[in-house]
Design an enzyme around this catalytic site. Structure first.
Site, mmCIF file in Angstrom:
data_model
loop_
_atom_site.group_PDB
_atom_site.id
_atom_site.type_symbol
_atom_site.label_atom_id
_atom_site.label_comp_id
_atom_site.label_asym_id
_atom_site.label_seq_id
_atom_site.Cartn_x
_atom_site.Cartn_y
_atom_site.Cartn_z
ATOM 1 N N LEU B 46 0.829 -1.204 0.000
ATOM 2 C CA LEU B 46 0.000 0.000 0.000
ATOM 3 C C LEU B 46 0.863 1.253 0.000
ATOM 4 O O LEU B 46 1.865 1.331 0.713
ATOM 5 C CB LEU B 46 -0.912 0.004 1.232
ATOM 6 C CG LEU B 46 -1.828 -1.222 1.372
ATOM 7 C CD1 LEU B 46 -2.752 -1.054 2.576
ATOM 8 C CD2 LEU B 46 -2.623 -1.461 0.107
ATOM 9 N N GLY B 91 1.093 -5.449 1.335
ATOM 10 C CA GLY B 91 0.069 -5.534 0.293
ATOM 11 C C GLY B 91 0.539 -6.275 -0.956
ATOM 12 O O GLY B 91 -0.262 -6.900 -1.651
ATOM 13 N N ASN B 114 4.755 -7.917 6.636
ATOM 14 C CA ASN B 114 5.663 -7.320 7.618
ATOM 15 C C ASN B 114 5.068 -6.129 8.347
ATOM 16 O O ASN B 114 5.794 -5.325 8.940
ATOM 17 C CB ASN B 114 6.962 -6.913 6.921
ATOM 18 C CG ASN B 114 6.723 -5.852 5.862
ATOM 19 O OD1 ASN B 114 5.641 -5.782 5.289
ATOM 20 N ND2 ASN B 114 7.721 -5.029 5.612
ATOM 21 N N GLU B 115 3.734 -6.015 8.315
ATOM 22 C CA GLU B 115 3.085 -4.846 8.920
ATOM 23 C C GLU B 115 3.525 -4.614 10.362
ATOM 24 O O GLU B 115 3.737 -3.470 10.778
ATOM 25 C CB GLU B 115 1.556 -5.000 8.863
ATOM 26 C CG GLU B 115 0.939 -4.735 7.499
ATOM 27 C CD GLU B 115 1.019 -5.923 6.549
ATOM 28 O OE1 GLU B 115 1.694 -6.918 6.895
ATOM 29 O OE2 GLU B 115 0.414 -5.873 5.474
#
Lengths: 238, 238, 238
Positions: B46, B91, B114-115
């Site tokens: 994103l 994303g 990996n957020e």
């Protein structure tokens, strides 16, 4: 199973299987090995003759007996092993998947839910059994493709538990599994088994009539009857 | 995807992806390969510029378009393959996970959700996609850590299906997968695919508005805006 | 855990564990390693003395404290590792399964939910923890058999994550896991963890009273009391 030539699951064989399973449960069976008298086929799956130009009442009885057979086999209190001594497509694979342990004779036989290749869709409870055995990812991949697994592939993905050299070896390994279970407190063992299988069982129990209707509607379609007719002509030529 | 330099998923790219997916479905597409024009990044995920000092209406449109894109990709009736020819975080990983098959160019690229490392939480449907691919245990471990997998690690855990030498090899392997599917009866194939993906799809469909609100609330937090500002200053220095 | 000789989980040890977990959470603990002072047993599981000729009120308190301990451990916001430096049957295995990571000292110790072998049924939340760790298929197989896994078997099936040479090595590997987590944004990390564990947690939270009643009814059965008496006489002879 000893219905030559390929243990096709027609109404008669399903009734015999179901009645045997009911009897084993009543007689407090200590363990069961499911295998085939055929030298090359475990079970060829559902008999398409039961779907071709069907009589409505018989077709309904056929499907509900298949459901009953699966419910009894999948939830049996006694331990169950499939000694898969031949090819095991579609309904044959379902029977194997419903046992607690799978030993398969290598190297040339194949196993899988191959309905997609025939243009049909494995019922949701067939899908559930595959998902429970090999996990979400591999089950989706196998069923979208209608994949028939070689014995080595089946072992790698967890669809079978052991490879045997021949039928005698398969039976021997199946007996080893039953021996391991035989010393266990029976009530605790069967309670745990059903606890694990409850969600999958309930999904069919709550949707039996819808599942039956889907089958009856499916075989009523002219397109399906045409496809069955063509398929049988191909078989005759062989 | 060909939005230089790193296929960041901003509103424009998402609209283009969604419109393409809608068009492919209408045109009875036989199969799709998702890949990148970039030599080193599949998709960077994103675009944080869509979250920085957001206009409320655009931010809402951004998120609902992301949802639409995922719904179309994840439930497509035609077979889909990701030819992952570069890094694929967050994303970007979601897009790859939503295809039916994943081929990744080795050995130096990485892939993962990996957020967590960025201090944010992958939405529940991102989590579901990872769980469906690699199972409950490995998905929990990967997402709590925000782990980026090397190609070898990704293959081992089941996050990708095959390793390719370079982009041409990845495309070729992706075509092999599509060839295998191409002979199958299309309706049976897509019915099975959607049956497997239904529960995951419905979880978002039933919670779309709550999911959108969570995103909008999140980017409205002053702390988040400060973090984004700091992150962008770091990027500028590079 | 340092309750000689084998860290049996009686009411006192459970209260101590639960209080420690509550305290760690309040003090914003950065990470926890659960291990044993015993040279050969991690924890022997639930203390059967709490079930033998039980006082109703104490038995209820025993079970609800076990539930509380599990809920706190399983949902802790800080990272948790089990350094399993000895045998770990039944309740001992549950504690290990509830941590985020498992390092076990090889080669001679064993681990598993072996309740079936004792004629009892592991509660559903014990079953859920095993299923989350090793998947549906292997969990059913393990629990119907009440299987105790060797260290190598446990690693292969995913019941543990790493093998250590001795306790010092296990602690060192556990610290490596915590180090890897320590740099992560704490809120994002714990939010993801709880998202993954929510369904399993809620299943107990919604059925706590029924689960407690099942335990109390179980230990009230004369047959169970007889079995406990016989089991204790066997232990005395050793």
């Amino acid at each position: 199973m000893q219905k030559p030539p390929v243990n096709s699951l027609n109404l008669d064989l399903l009734v015999a299987l179901r009645d045997t399973l009911v009897k084993l449960e009543k007689e407090k069976c200590k363990g069961m090995i499911l295998t085939s008298e055929s030298p090359s086929v475990f079970s060829a799956g559902l008999d398409i003759m039961e779907m071709y130009r069907p009589d409505h009442n018989r077709a309904r009885k056929f499907w509900t007996t298949l459901q009953d057979t699966w419910i009894k086999l999948y939830s049996s209190p006694y331990p169950t092993v499939a000694a898969i001594n031949g090819h095991s497509p579609a309904g044959g694979c379902l029977l194997a998947l419903s046992c607690e342990y799978r030993v398969m004779v290598g190297p040339k036989f194949t196993i899988g839910l191959n309905e997609t290749q025939l243009g049909i869709v494995a019922p949701f409870w067939f899908q559930d059994c595959m998902r429970n055995a090999i996990g979400e990812r591999q089950a989706e991949l196998a069923l979208t493709l209608g994949k028939m697994f070689s014995v080595d592939e089946a072992l790698k993905v967890g669809l079978i538990d052991e490879i045997a050299k021949d039928k005698a070896d398969a039976i021997s390994k199946a007996e080893d599994f039953l021996d391991e279970q035989s010393g266990l407190p029976a009530l605790a063992r069967s309670t745990v088994k059903v606890a694990f299988r409850e969600a999958t069982l309930n999904r069919l129990l709550k949707n039996r009539e819808a599942d039956t209707k889907m089958f009856l509607d499916f075989i009523s379609m002219p397109k399906v009857q045409q496809a069955l007719e063509m398929y049988m002509q191909t078989l005759k030529k062989k």
